[in-house]
Design a protein around this motif. Structure first.
Motif, PDB file in Angstrom:
ATOM      1  N   LYS A 172     -74.279 -11.398  17.533  1.00 57.17           N
ATOM      2  CA  LYS A 172     -73.681 -12.594  16.952  1.00 57.17           C
ATOM      3  C   LYS A 172     -74.760 -13.451  16.285  1.00 57.17           C
ATOM      4  N   SER A 173     -74.342 -14.155  15.250  1.00 57.89           N
ATOM      5  CA  SER A 173     -75.312 -15.016  14.582  1.00 57.89           C
ATOM      6  C   SER A 173     -75.262 -16.419  15.155  1.00 57.89           C
ATOM      7  N   LEU A 174     -76.377 -17.111  14.968  1.00 56.11           N
ATOM      8  CA  LEU A 174     -76.476 -18.505  15.393  1.00 56.11           C
ATOM      9  C   LEU A 174     -76.619 -19.350  14.134  1.00 56.11           C
ATOM     10  N   VAL A 175     -75.790 -20.368  14.011  1.00 53.06           N
ATOM     11  CA  VAL A 175     -75.904 -21.258  12.863  1.00 53.06           C
ATOM     12  C   VAL A 175     -76.021 -22.694  13.363  1.00 53.06           C
ATOM     13  N   VAL A 176     -77.134 -23.312  13.015  1.00 53.19           N
ATOM     14  CA  VAL A 176     -77.391 -24.679  13.465  1.00 53.19           C
ATOM     15  C   VAL A 176     -77.160 -25.617  12.296  1.00 53.19           C
ATOM     16  N   SER A 177     -76.381 -26.675  12.525  1.00 49.90           N
ATOM     17  CA  SER A 177     -76.252 -27.637  11.444  1.00 49.90           C
ATOM     18  C   SER A 177     -76.338 -29.065  11.969  1.00 49.90           C
ATOM     19  N   ASP A 178     -77.124 -29.847  11.267  1.00 54.58           N
ATOM     20  CA  ASP A 178     -77.299 -31.276  11.555  1.00 54.58           C
ATOM     21  C   ASP A 178     -77.592 -31.538  13.031  1.00 54.58           C
ATOM     22  N   LEU A 179     -78.552 -30.785  13.570  1.00 51.21           N
ATOM     23  CA  LEU A 179     -78.876 -30.926  14.994  1.00 51.21           C
ATOM     24  C   LEU A 179     -80.014 -31.934  15.193  1.00 51.21           C
ATOM     25  N   SER A 180     -79.758 -32.920  16.030  1.00 44.72           N
ATOM     26  CA  SER A 180     -80.793 -33.890  16.389  1.00 44.72           C
ATOM     27  C   SER A 180     -80.945 -33.901  17.892  1.00 44.72           C
ATOM     28  N   ALA A 181     -82.154 -34.241  18.349  1.00 39.97           N
ATOM     29  CA  ALA A 181     -82.378 -34.264  19.801  1.00 39.97           C
ATOM     30  C   ALA A 181     -83.311 -35.408  20.151  1.00 39.97           C
TER      31      ALA A 181
ATOM     32  N   LYS B  20     -90.650 -27.711  17.876  1.00 42.01           N
ATOM     33  CA  LYS B  20     -90.189 -26.323  17.797  1.00 42.01           C
ATOM     34  C   LYS B  20     -89.636 -25.809  19.124  1.00 42.01           C
ATOM     35  N   SER B  21     -90.302 -26.164  20.208  1.00 41.10           N
ATOM     36  CA  SER B  21     -89.766 -25.737  21.508  1.00 41.10           C
ATOM     37  C   SER B  21     -88.448 -26.432  21.821  1.00 41.10           C
ATOM     38  N   THR B  22     -88.367 -27.708  21.450  1.00 38.97           N
ATOM     39  CA  THR B  22     -87.124 -28.446  21.676  1.00 38.97           C
ATOM     40  C   THR B  22     -85.969 -27.802  20.925  1.00 38.97           C
ATOM     41  N   LEU B  23     -86.239 -27.426  19.665  1.00 37.29           N
ATOM     42  CA  LEU B  23     -85.189 -26.767  18.884  1.00 37.29           C
ATOM     43  C   LEU B  23     -84.722 -25.506  19.601  1.00 37.29           C
TER      44      LEU B  23
ATOM     45  N   VAL C   1     -85.042 -15.069  18.512  1.00 36.27           N
ATOM     46  CA  VAL C   1     -85.633 -16.282  17.946  1.00 36.27           C
ATOM     47  C   VAL C   1     -86.877 -16.585  18.772  1.00 36.27           C
ATOM     48  N   ILE C   2     -88.021 -16.715  18.107  1.00 39.04           N
ATOM     49  CA  ILE C   2     -89.265 -16.896  18.838  1.00 39.04           C
ATOM     50  C   ILE C   2     -90.020 -18.123  18.324  1.00 39.04           C
ATOM     51  N   VAL C   3     -90.500 -18.916  19.256  1.00 40.77           N
ATOM     52  CA  VAL C   3     -91.372 -20.030  18.902  1.00 40.77           C
ATOM     53  C   VAL C   3     -92.799 -19.551  19.065  1.00 40.77           C
ATOM     54  N   THR C   4     -93.638 -19.826  18.095  1.00 41.13           N
ATOM     55  CA  THR C   4     -95.040 -19.455  18.249  1.00 41.13           C
ATOM     56  C   THR C   4     -95.929 -20.477  17.561  1.00 41.13           C
TER      57      THR C   4
ATOM     58  N   GLY D 157     -90.444 -33.006  13.718  1.00 44.38           N
ATOM     59  CA  GLY D 157     -89.025 -32.906  14.074  1.00 44.38           C
ATOM     60  C   GLY D 157     -88.110 -32.527  12.918  1.00 44.38           C
ATOM     61  N   GLU D 158     -88.706 -32.270  11.758  1.00 42.29           N
ATOM     62  CA  GLU D 158     -87.862 -31.897  10.619  1.00 42.29           C
ATOM     63  C   GLU D 158     -88.208 -30.488  10.153  1.00 42.29           C
ATOM     64  N   VAL D 159     -87.211 -29.839   9.544  1.00 42.30           N
ATOM     65  CA  VAL D 159     -87.478 -28.537   8.963  1.00 42.30           C
ATOM     66  C   VAL D 159     -88.094 -28.770   7.583  1.00 42.30           C
ATOM     67  N   VAL D 160     -89.280 -28.214   7.395  1.00 40.81           N
ATOM     68  CA  VAL D 160     -89.920 -28.345   6.091  1.00 40.81           C
ATOM     69  C   VAL D 160     -89.456 -27.215   5.185  1.00 40.81           C
ATOM     70  N   GLU D 161     -89.453 -26.025   5.756  1.00 42.29           N
ATOM     71  CA  GLU D 161     -89.074 -24.889   4.927  1.00 42.29           C
ATOM     72  C   GLU D 161     -88.536 -23.770   5.811  1.00 42.29           C
ATOM     73  N   TYR D 162     -87.538 -23.098   5.308  1.00 41.76           N
ATOM     74  CA  TYR D 162     -86.964 -21.975   6.044  1.00 41.76           C
ATOM     75  C   TYR D 162     -86.770 -20.850   5.043  1.00 41.76           C
ATOM     76  N   ALA D 163     -87.479 -19.755   5.225  1.00 41.88           N
ATOM     77  CA  ALA D 163     -87.481 -18.711   4.200  1.00 41.88           C
ATOM     78  C   ALA D 163     -87.844 -17.370   4.823  1.00 41.88           C
ATOM     79  N   PRO D 164     -87.621 -16.288   4.071  1.00 40.06           N
ATOM     80  CA  PRO D 164     -88.095 -14.987   4.554  1.00 40.06           C
ATOM     81  C   PRO D 164     -89.606 -15.070   4.800  1.00 40.06           C
ATOM     82  N   THR D 165     -90.039 -14.435   5.868  1.00 40.33           N
ATOM     83  CA  THR D 165     -91.428 -14.579   6.293  1.00 40.33           C
ATOM     84  C   THR D 165     -92.420 -14.228   5.191  1.00 40.33           C
ATOM     85  N   LYS D 166     -92.125 -13.151   4.463  1.00 36.89           N
ATOM     86  CA  LYS D 166     -93.053 -12.709   3.419  1.00 36.89           C
ATOM     87  C   LYS D 166     -93.246 -13.799   2.374  1.00 36.89           C
ATOM     88  N   LYS D 167     -92.124 -14.396   1.993  1.00 38.27           N
ATOM     89  CA  LYS D 167     -92.198 -15.458   0.993  1.00 38.27           C
ATOM     90  C   LYS D 167     -92.945 -16.676   1.540  1.00 38.27           C
TER      91      LYS D 167
END
Lengths: 335, 251
Positions: free
Chosen positions: B2-11, B42-45, B200-203, B222-232
């Motif tokens: 199953k896929s995980l989709v996160v939207s507008d998540l704050s903590a 990242k760990s909190t996410l 999903v791994i935090v490192t 606490g913000e996502v700067v960029e989310y992309a394929p790793t190679k890119k």
């Protein structure tokens, strides 16, 4: 400063080390010496009675200063039975309380509860005795003991403990008073023990989908077990040695029967009530000293036993990634 | 899977906001790495993804995490059920110290339901094989789990997480407390696991993210700067801050 290590200052620091070492050694040896002296005095004083009555001193049921016949069985029995009742009643409650007080939620309720338990520890034992005599004893006689006799009393074997005529002033009442008296210490130590259980283990259980109860059973209790044993032993030490409160509610009888509703006596209670009147010639005084020796021997054996139990579990924990397993405190007799 | 989709998540931890409107997704059959400097959230996410975040006193989260279309923060969702389906491995190996290797492996299976001994044994073997520990421990399953080396303990923890057959595996810096050889072993293991699990791994180790992940999420404050394929992400990042970070100019 840092590159001059072996300068004159270091020598005096070593002198400080030596002095401190001497001091700690002296204190340590002093403690052992006190124990040895106590044992020696008791053995010395009790020797005539032990020589006169032999093993009969431990198994004899007759304690008669007038006819110079001394058998300690009723008192040893009373001591062990009241302490066993106290432990049976107090430890589950104390462990439950300690778990509750360590849960991360509900501080508003648990913080006052924690102080309440601490306050219990501050009440003098004679006050417990008075309360036991004035409030608990009548309630036991009229309500609790008849109820137990009508319920558990009907079960085979176990029921024999709750048979007989409720009297209020008996082994059971003394056990209940003792249970309340040792509750604070057992709770406080169990709480400390639970507070050092690594959060890792709690989280490991939670992350597997454990409920709160399962988390405690799987991630907290196994790690805390040696500490709980230690807490129990400390409570037991208190219960074995408690004198005043027990003397007031235990009934002053000499029962060695199955029924907990019979009047009994404990070693401390009989020593406290008879020692001042036992100054004359004969075996009364030696018998009381021998009785004290028996009590100390019971305590020391239990302490040694608890050490063994704690060490066995601690060894298992030491092999693990988590170091510093909570070790239980040694036994101590008060009162 | 199953896929995980996160939207507008704050903590939050108390008043302090540690995640700010995070959007991300993690696809089955892939490894998603979350990177960023210490304290970036990242760990909190990660801990929000199986509702472990709220276990810390004063912590709360708000937003949507859709797991197979179902919002795990929705009303009436029991976090216990969520965690049984979304497994987690921690930074520090944390086997239960009083349990044997076998008992550790099946610890999650003992929860809730009763299982026959034979089935437990089968599941333990399967999980220990999947975590690559079987050959090393098969003759000593009754030994205490704490007797193993750090790397073995971590693989035992992975086996413990896999034994309940979760659909997603969350890993919080699973190799950071391990030596290089054990780290390599864990990384290989993650590669093997990704065909069957959504990982999903935090490192904090960018090279590790580059080596093992298919997608990378870079976080800052606490913000996502960029989310992309790793190679890119590691060759032609779009954001200047990502470039600075992955080239080692800060962090």
């Amino acid at each position: 400063m840092s590159h001059r290590v072996a300068e004159p200052g270091a020598a005096s620091a070593r002198l400080g080390d030596r002095a401190f070492r001497g001091l700690t050694l002296a204190v340590g040896m002093g403690l052992i010496a006190v124990l040895v002296v106590v044992l020696w005095v008791l053995a010395q004083g009790g020797a005539p009675a032990l020589a006169r009555f032999g093993p009969g001193f431990l198994v004899g049921r007759n304690w008669d200063p007038v006819h110079q016949s001394f058998g300690a069985l009723p008192y040893v029995f009373g001591t062990l039975v009241t302490s066993a009742i106290a432990i049976t009643l107090a430890v589950p409650v104390a462990v439950g309380l300690a778990i509750l007080l360590n849960e991360p939620v509900g501080r508003a309720v648990t913080a006052p509860l924690a102080s309440f338990v601490d306050v219990l520890a501050a009440i003098p034992s004679v006050v417990y005795g008075l309360w036991g005599l004035a409030v608990l004893s009548p309630a036991m006689e009229r309500h609790v003991e008849p109820f137990l006799r009508a319920t558990i009393g009907r079960i085979p074997i176990l029921g024999r403990l709750f048979s007989g005529t409720p009297s209020g002033g008996d082994l059971f009442t003394a056990g209940v008073v003792l249970a309340i008296m040792i509750l604070p210490i057992v709770t406080a130590i169990s709480r400390e023990v639970f507070s050092v259980v690594p959060r890792d283990l709690r989280e490991a259980a939670k992350a597997l989908g454990a409920t709160r109860y399962e988390t405690i059973r799987m991630g907290v209790l196994p790690y805390a077990r040696p500490g709980i044993v230690g807490a129990t032993m400390l409570g037991l030490g208190r219960a074995l040695g408690e004198t005043i409160a027990v003397s007031m509610v235990v009934g002053g009888g000499r029962s060695v029967g199955a029924s907990l509703f019979a009047a009994g006596s404990t070693i401390p209670s009989v020593i406290a009530s008879q020692f001042l009147n036992a100054q004359g010639i004969g075996y009364h005084r030696p018998a009381l000293l021998a009785l004290a020796l028996v009590l100390v021997t019971i305590s020391l054996s239990l302490a040694a036993l608890s050490r063994l139990m704690v060490r066995r579990t601690a060894r298992l924990l030491d092999g693990g990634s988590v170091e510093g397993a909570a070790e239980g405190p040694a036994l101590e007799v008060s009162g | 899977m199953k896929s995980l989709v996160v939207s507008d998540l704050s903590a939050w931890f108390g008043r302090k906001r540690v995640l700010r409107s995070v959007d991300m997704s993690a696809e089955p059959g892939s490894v998603t790495a979350i990177i960023g400097p210490s304290g970036c959230g990242k760990s909190t996410l990660l801990r929000c993804l199986n509702r472990m975040h709220e276990e810390v006193r004063g912590a709360r989260a708000q937003g949507k995490v859709l797991f197979d279309g179902l919002d795990i923060y929705g009303p009436g969702v029991d976090p216990v059920d969520v965690r049984r389906r979304i497994g987690m491995v921690f930074q520090r190996p944390n086997p239960f110290p009083t349990m044997s290797i076998f008992e550790n492996a099946v610890a999650g299976l003992r929860l809730g339901s009763k299982m026959r001994r034979a089935e437990l044994q089968e599941r333990a073997e399967r999980a220990l094989r999947a975590s690559g520990l079987w050959e090393e421990v098969k003759d000593g399953l009754d030994e205490p789990g704490g007797k193993l080396s750090g790397g073995q303990q971590q693989r035992l923890c992975i086996a413990r997480a896999l034994a309940v057959e979760p659909e997603v595996l969350l890993m919080d810096e699973p190799a950071s407390a391990l030596d290089p050889a054990s780290t390599l072993r864990i990384e290989e293991l993650i590669q093997e696991l990704k065909s069957r699990y959504n990982v999903v791994i935090v490192t904090h180790n960018m090279q590790q993210a580059a080596r093992i992940s298919d997608w990378t999420l870079f976080m800052l404050y606490g913000e996502v700067v960029e989310y992309a394929p790793t190679k890119k992400m590691f060759t032609t990042p779009e954001d200047r801050r990502t470039e600075d970070y992955v080239t080692g100019r800060f962090g």
